[in-house]
Motif scaffolding. Structure first.
Motif, short mmCIF file in Angstrom:
data_model
loop_
_atom_site.label_atom_id
_atom_site.label_comp_id
_atom_site.label_asym_id
_atom_site.label_seq_id
_atom_site.Cartn_x
_atom_site.Cartn_y
_atom_site.Cartn_z
N PHE A 29 0.83 -1.21 0.00
CA PHE A 29 0.00 0.00 0.00
C PHE A 29 0.87 1.26 0.00
O PHE A 29 0.68 2.15 -0.81
CB PHE A 29 -0.93 -0.02 1.22
CG PHE A 29 -1.96 1.08 1.22
CD1 PHE A 29 -3.18 0.90 0.58
CD2 PHE A 29 -1.72 2.28 1.88
CE1 PHE A 29 -4.14 1.91 0.60
CE2 PHE A 29 -2.67 3.29 1.89
CZ PHE A 29 -3.89 3.10 1.25
N TYR A 30 1.83 1.31 0.91
CA TYR A 30 2.66 2.51 1.02
C TYR A 30 3.66 2.63 -0.13
O TYR A 30 4.04 3.74 -0.50
CB TYR A 30 3.35 2.56 2.39
CG TYR A 30 2.35 2.73 3.51
CD1 TYR A 30 1.54 3.85 3.59
CD2 TYR A 30 2.18 1.74 4.48
CE1 TYR A 30 0.59 3.99 4.58
CE2 TYR A 30 1.24 1.88 5.49
CZ TYR A 30 0.45 3.01 5.53
OH TYR A 30 -0.49 3.14 6.53
N THR A 31 4.05 1.52 -0.74
CA THR A 31 4.88 1.59 -1.94
C THR A 31 4.08 2.23 -3.07
O THR A 31 4.61 3.00 -3.86
CB THR A 31 5.36 0.17 -2.36
OG1 THR A 31 6.10 -0.38 -1.28
CG2 THR A 31 6.24 0.22 -3.59
N GLY A 32 2.79 1.90 -3.13
CA GLY A 32 1.91 2.55 -4.11
C GLY A 32 1.85 4.05 -3.91
O GLY A 32 1.83 4.82 -4.87
N LEU A 33 1.84 4.48 -2.65
CA LEU A 33 1.84 5.92 -2.37
C LEU A 33 3.16 6.56 -2.81
O LEU A 33 3.16 7.70 -3.29
CB LEU A 33 1.59 6.18 -0.89
CG LEU A 33 0.19 5.85 -0.39
CD1 LEU A 33 0.08 6.11 1.11
CD2 LEU A 33 -0.87 6.63 -1.15
N SER A 82 -8.67 -4.21 -7.08
CA SER A 82 -7.69 -4.60 -6.07
C SER A 82 -7.91 -3.89 -4.74
O SER A 82 -7.81 -4.50 -3.67
CB SER A 82 -6.26 -4.36 -6.58
OG SER A 82 -6.05 -3.01 -6.88
N MET A 83 -8.24 -2.62 -4.79
CA MET A 83 -8.48 -1.88 -3.54
C MET A 83 -9.74 -2.38 -2.84
O MET A 83 -9.80 -2.38 -1.61
CB MET A 83 -8.59 -0.37 -3.81
CG MET A 83 -7.35 0.24 -4.43
SD MET A 83 -5.94 0.20 -3.36
CE MET A 83 -6.16 1.71 -2.49
N PRO A 111 -13.58 3.37 3.23
CA PRO A 111 -12.61 3.14 2.16
C PRO A 111 -13.24 2.81 0.81
O PRO A 111 -12.70 3.17 -0.23
CB PRO A 111 -11.77 1.96 2.65
CG PRO A 111 -11.95 1.93 4.12
CD PRO A 111 -13.31 2.49 4.38
N PHE A 112 -14.40 2.17 0.82
CA PHE A 112 -15.06 1.84 -0.44
C PHE A 112 -15.55 3.11 -1.14
O PHE A 112 -15.45 3.23 -2.36
CB PHE A 112 -16.21 0.85 -0.21
CG PHE A 112 -15.74 -0.49 0.29
CD1 PHE A 112 -15.11 -1.38 -0.57
CD2 PHE A 112 -15.90 -0.84 1.61
CE1 PHE A 112 -14.65 -2.60 -0.11
CE2 PHE A 112 -15.45 -2.06 2.08
CZ PHE A 112 -14.82 -2.95 1.22
N THR A 118 -11.82 8.33 -5.54
CA THR A 118 -10.46 8.53 -6.02
C THR A 118 -10.32 8.11 -7.48
O THR A 118 -9.89 8.90 -8.33
CB THR A 118 -9.44 7.75 -5.15
OG1 THR A 118 -9.55 8.21 -3.80
CG2 THR A 118 -8.02 7.96 -5.65
N PHE A 119 -10.69 6.87 -7.78
CA PHE A 119 -10.45 6.38 -9.13
C PHE A 119 -11.54 6.78 -10.11
O PHE A 119 -11.26 6.99 -11.29
CB PHE A 119 -10.19 4.87 -9.09
CG PHE A 119 -8.94 4.59 -8.31
CD1 PHE A 119 -7.70 4.84 -8.86
CD2 PHE A 119 -9.00 4.16 -7.00
CE1 PHE A 119 -6.54 4.65 -8.13
CE2 PHE A 119 -7.85 3.96 -6.26
CZ PHE A 119 -6.62 4.22 -6.83
N GLY A 120 -12.76 6.97 -9.61
CA GLY A 120 -13.78 7.59 -10.45
C GLY A 120 -13.42 9.04 -10.73
O GLY A 120 -13.60 9.53 -11.84
N GLY A 121 -12.87 9.71 -9.71
CA GLY A 121 -12.43 11.09 -9.88
C GLY A 121 -11.32 11.22 -10.90
O GLY A 121 -11.28 12.18 -11.68
#
Length: 167
Positions: A29-33, A82-83, A111-112, A118-121
């Motif tokens: 998760f934090y690597t993704g950030l 995945s999220m 989170p949902f 986030t990804f819709g945005g």
């Protein structure tokens, strides 16, 4: 069946499994950030440039081009799927913690909403609704805070003895 506080009663092997899962999941998760920070530096204009390109800016040090429809669908599709799994598993573990029921419900459901925002945005930003970059940042921050708080709560209750949590 009462699940509140059940985590503390789990056998040590299950607790170790959950702890190992959370460590590896958190690293991912934090690597993704870190990747987000490298590609867009988490600033509104950088996020906009990452998806819409910056080929019109002559002073740009790195040339970026607008993502194709295929790239956008891949990004949105893979991240939402995945999220969703990540937060489903975190929620399943969280439901067994001893925690205020309203806070627990918020940490399980929020989170949902953040994933969709986030990804819709990002998709709507790519479609030209530029103000969505602020929604992306806010929902991304809230998603990260929720992930962090949830995992810290789970870790703290994994390491406590049975009698400290469930009297």
């Amino acid at each position: 069946m009462e699940l509140n506080g059940l985590l503390a009663k789990f056998p040590t092997k299950i607790k170790v499994l959950i702890g190992a899962f959370l460590v590896v999941l958190s690293i991912g998760f934090y690597t993704g950030l870190l990747f987000v920070n490298e590609t867009s530096s988490a600033k509104p204009t950088s996020i906009e440039e990452h998806y819409l390109g910056n080929e019109n800016k002559e002073e740009a040090s790195v040339m970026k081009f607008k993502k194709s429809p295929k790239e956008m669908l891949t990004i949105v599709h893979t991240h939402i799927l995945s999220m969703s799994f990540i937060f489903f598993f975190i929620g399943l573990i969280l439901v067994t913690t001893k925690l205020n029921s309203r806070l627990k419900l918020f940490l399980m459901i929020e989170p949902f909403a953040s994933v969709l925002l986030t990804f819709g945005g990002i998709y709507f930003l790519w479609k030209g609704l530029l103000w969505f970059k602020y929604i992306v940042i806010l929902s991304g921050v809230l998603m990260t805070l929720t992930f962090t708080v949830s995992t810290l709560i789970i870790f703290s209750q994994l390491i406590k003895k049975n009698n400290e949590i469930c009297q």
